[in-house]
Motif scaffolding. Structure first.
Motif, mmCIF file in Angstrom:
data_model
loop_
_atom_site.group_PDB
_atom_site.id
_atom_site.type_symbol
_atom_site.label_atom_id
_atom_site.label_comp_id
_atom_site.label_asym_id
_atom_site.label_seq_id
_atom_site.Cartn_x
_atom_site.Cartn_y
_atom_site.Cartn_z
ATOM 1 N N GLY A 1 -5.015 -2.143 -7.580
ATOM 2 C CA GLY A 1 -4.375 -3.493 -6.863
ATOM 3 C C GLY A 1 -5.575 -4.932 -6.986
ATOM 4 O O GLY A 1 -6.926 -4.476 -6.664
ATOM 5 N N GLU B 1 0.378 -1.137 -0.227
ATOM 6 C CA GLU B 1 0.184 -0.081 -0.464
ATOM 7 C C GLU B 1 1.074 1.265 0.118
ATOM 8 O O GLU B 1 0.443 2.636 -0.707
ATOM 9 C CB GLU B 1 -1.301 -0.184 1.934
ATOM 10 C CG GLU B 1 -1.678 0.636 1.463
ATOM 11 C CD GLU B 1 -2.798 0.764 2.111
ATOM 12 O OE1 GLU B 1 -3.832 2.227 2.553
ATOM 13 O OE2 GLU B 1 -3.038 0.129 3.020
ATOM 14 N N ARG C 1 -9.010 0.491 0.796
ATOM 15 C CA ARG C 1 -8.533 1.664 0.444
ATOM 16 C C ARG C 1 -7.374 1.221 -0.659
ATOM 17 O O ARG C 1 -7.099 1.940 -1.724
ATOM 18 C CB ARG C 1 -6.943 1.850 1.611
ATOM 19 C CG ARG C 1 -8.101 2.158 2.715
ATOM 20 C CD ARG C 1 -6.381 3.136 3.615
ATOM 21 N NE ARG C 1 -5.987 1.866 4.173
ATOM 22 C CZ ARG C 1 -6.213 1.205 4.703
ATOM 23 N NH1 ARG C 1 -7.545 0.803 5.551
ATOM 24 N NH2 ARG C 1 -5.266 -0.326 5.399
ATOM 25 N N THR C 2 -7.280 -0.173 -1.164
ATOM 26 C CA THR C 2 -6.547 -0.126 -2.842
ATOM 27 C C THR C 2 -7.441 -0.508 -4.141
ATOM 28 O O THR C 2 -7.256 -1.821 -5.051
ATOM 29 C CB THR C 2 -5.240 -1.600 -2.106
ATOM 30 O OG1 THR C 2 -6.376 -2.369 -2.124
ATOM 31 C CG2 THR C 2 -4.411 -0.921 -0.894
#
Length: 498
Positions: free
Chosen positions: A368, A325, A363-364
């Motif tokens: 990702g 992250e 969050r990713t």
């Protein structure tokens, strides 16, 4: 199927065997029951029969209930192959897993128990006639190919008068280490190597090899005894075929050849370039991953994968997630959980959120993708992949070089620590995150993960250039007049002469 393998058809004018006088030349193969062992052996069998019509192949399969994925692979290949037969050996009473601390010990004993079944299977092949026009001739067994842990079948070959060859699916460096084990044992008489307090000097390595990069299994008493047992038998074979190419390991190949061993044939890279995408049951998942990659910029994604038998502890997973992250980079992470036992393959997480830091997936989400199983070679071939955080299994290294994808090393099991040492310190073809990682005892913290991935994706153009160049050399080695092409031709002529 055939179109997925590199084509380098061999000419056989030097010795033409008249099938009217001899019948078909049969090659027999037996592998350790693991995807990482079986797939390279099957691809090697294809390489031989695709390049010489005199040969047909039978691959004998040892069934291991703990690894049903092996059976899925076998069923798929058996349905598609025309000149190769994959035959399940009759089941035996397996040894009790509780008797062994080491998976190599269990598998070695399981394979030994199959000796009568293998002898019976080969005897049947020898008696079976093959047709040539209007005549029938008995099949001739031109060779039995074993792998590094099926050496008990040398006895079967000797009893039947069949030439026996070792197919070594790991690098020449590790072959050199195995050949050195009996020498080391005779000098030091160790019961294990965990207490070794000096670096090993091996002809296959330019640099001394620190004990910290020896295979974890060899550092255990039971594992050491079995590795030594197998290594001692390698010299009894008629030849050793190595899945490598001279341009990648010139020093190591010369080192192995300098030992008093049978003829050595480097014939690689032998690769399954279609990979599990052609046979794995979870094709919906595979398509989703590939679709996600299609939407990413070229060379922007770092790919993290730890092999068919690789999994990491919960604390280590969290450190990787934090480091990933922090990089802010696009990533594809094949995250898999610990196996049920040391004989099983890693499990798939039903809910990755339980092992990842709170809110990580949210969050990713824009950059990702965390998934379970993936078709690794298909991922490495994708234009979006810019770097590979790898466990350094030899198949994975060869695949990454073939596709020109640089590696950051994170070895987990088998000979991967030695492979990582070779790639970073010997060949300068990889970047280091860790060389001597021991799952369950070591912890790579988030700062190291972040630093290693950034170096992989943003720095050291020299390594990236060398990897691209080696990828080109790997392809040329398999082409007409290439080093592996020539070595394979020499092997085929010897087999025909058997």
């Amino acid at each position: 199927m055939g179109k997925t393998r590199p084509k380098c058809r061999l000419n056989s004018q030097k010795r033409v065997v008249n099938p009217m006088a001899t019948g078909k030349l049969e090659l027999v193969f037996i592998s350790t029951p693991g995807i990482g062992n079986l797939v390279p052996l099957v691809e090697f069998a294809h390489l031989l029969v695709d390049h010489d019509p005199r040969f047909s192949a039978t691959i004998l399969i040892v069934t291991m209930p703990q690894r049903p994925l092996v059976n899925t692979y076998v069923q798929s290949r058996a349905a598609a192959a025309s000149n190769i037969r994959l035959v399940h050996l009759p089941a035996v009473e397996p040894p009790s897993p509780d008797q062994f601390q080491n998976s190599i010990a269990y598998i070695s004993m399981l394979i030994e128990k199959h000796r009568p079944q293998v002898k019976h299977a080969i005897t049947d092949l020898m008696a079976a006639p093959t047709e040539s026009d209007s005549n029938q001739f008995p099949s001739r067994i031109a060779g039995l190919f074993i792998d590094m842990f099926t050496t008990s079948m040398i006895d079967v070959a000797n009893e039947l008068g069949v030439p026996c060859y070792l197919y070594f699916a790991s690098p020449a460096t590790f072959l050199g280490f195995m050949l050195h084990l009996p020498i080391l044992d005779s000098k030091l008489n160790p019961t294990e190597l965990s207490g070794l307090d000096f670096d090993l000097v091996l002809p296959e390595f330019v640099n001394p090899v620190p004990p910290s990069v020896l295979p974890p299994s060899v550092l255990q008493k039971e594992g050491y005894a079995w590795f030594l047992h197998h290594a001692r038998r390698y010299a009894e074979t008629k030849g050793i075929i190595v899945n490598t190419f001279v341009e990648l390991e010139p020093h190591s190949v010369n080192g192995v050849r300098s030992r008093q061993v049978p003829a050595v044939y480097p014939i690689g890279p032998v690769l399954d370039l279609a990979g599990p995408a052609q046979w794995h049951p979870d094709q919906v998942h595979h398509r989703k991953v590939m679709t996600w990659l299609d939407d990413q910029p070229p060379s922007s994604v770092v790919f993290l994968c730890f092999g068919s038998m690789g999994s990491l502890s919960g604390p280590q997973v969290k450190e990787i997630a934090i480091g990933l992250e922090r990089t802010g980079l696009h990533f594809l992470w094949a995250l898999r959980g610990p196996p049920e036992t040391h004989l099983h393959l890693p499990s798939e997480y039903k809910d990755p959120d339980k092992v990842l830091p709170n809110g990580f997936l949210e969050r990713t989400a824009g950059v990702g993708l965390v998934c379970g199983w993936v078709s690794q070679v298909s991922i490495l071939a994708h234009k979006a992949i810019g770097g590979f955080v790898s466990h350094c299994g030899w198949n994975s290294i060869l695949e990454s070089l073939w596709h020109g994808v640089p590696i950051a090393t994170w070895p987990v099991y088998a000979e991967q620590q030695m492979n990582a040492f070779q790639m970073v310190r010997e060949l300068g073809l990889a970047m280091e995150i860790t060389l001597d990682y021991r799952a369950g005892s070591d912890l790579v913290v988030a700062d190291e993960v972040e630093r290693g991935i950034k170096r992989l994706m943003d720095g050291d153009d020299e390594v990236r250039t060398k990897v691209k160049e080696m990828g080109q050399k790997s392809r040329k080695a398999m082409m007409e007049n290439g080093s592996s092409y020539t070595s394979l031709g020499a092997l085929i002529e010897e087999l025909a002469g058997n």
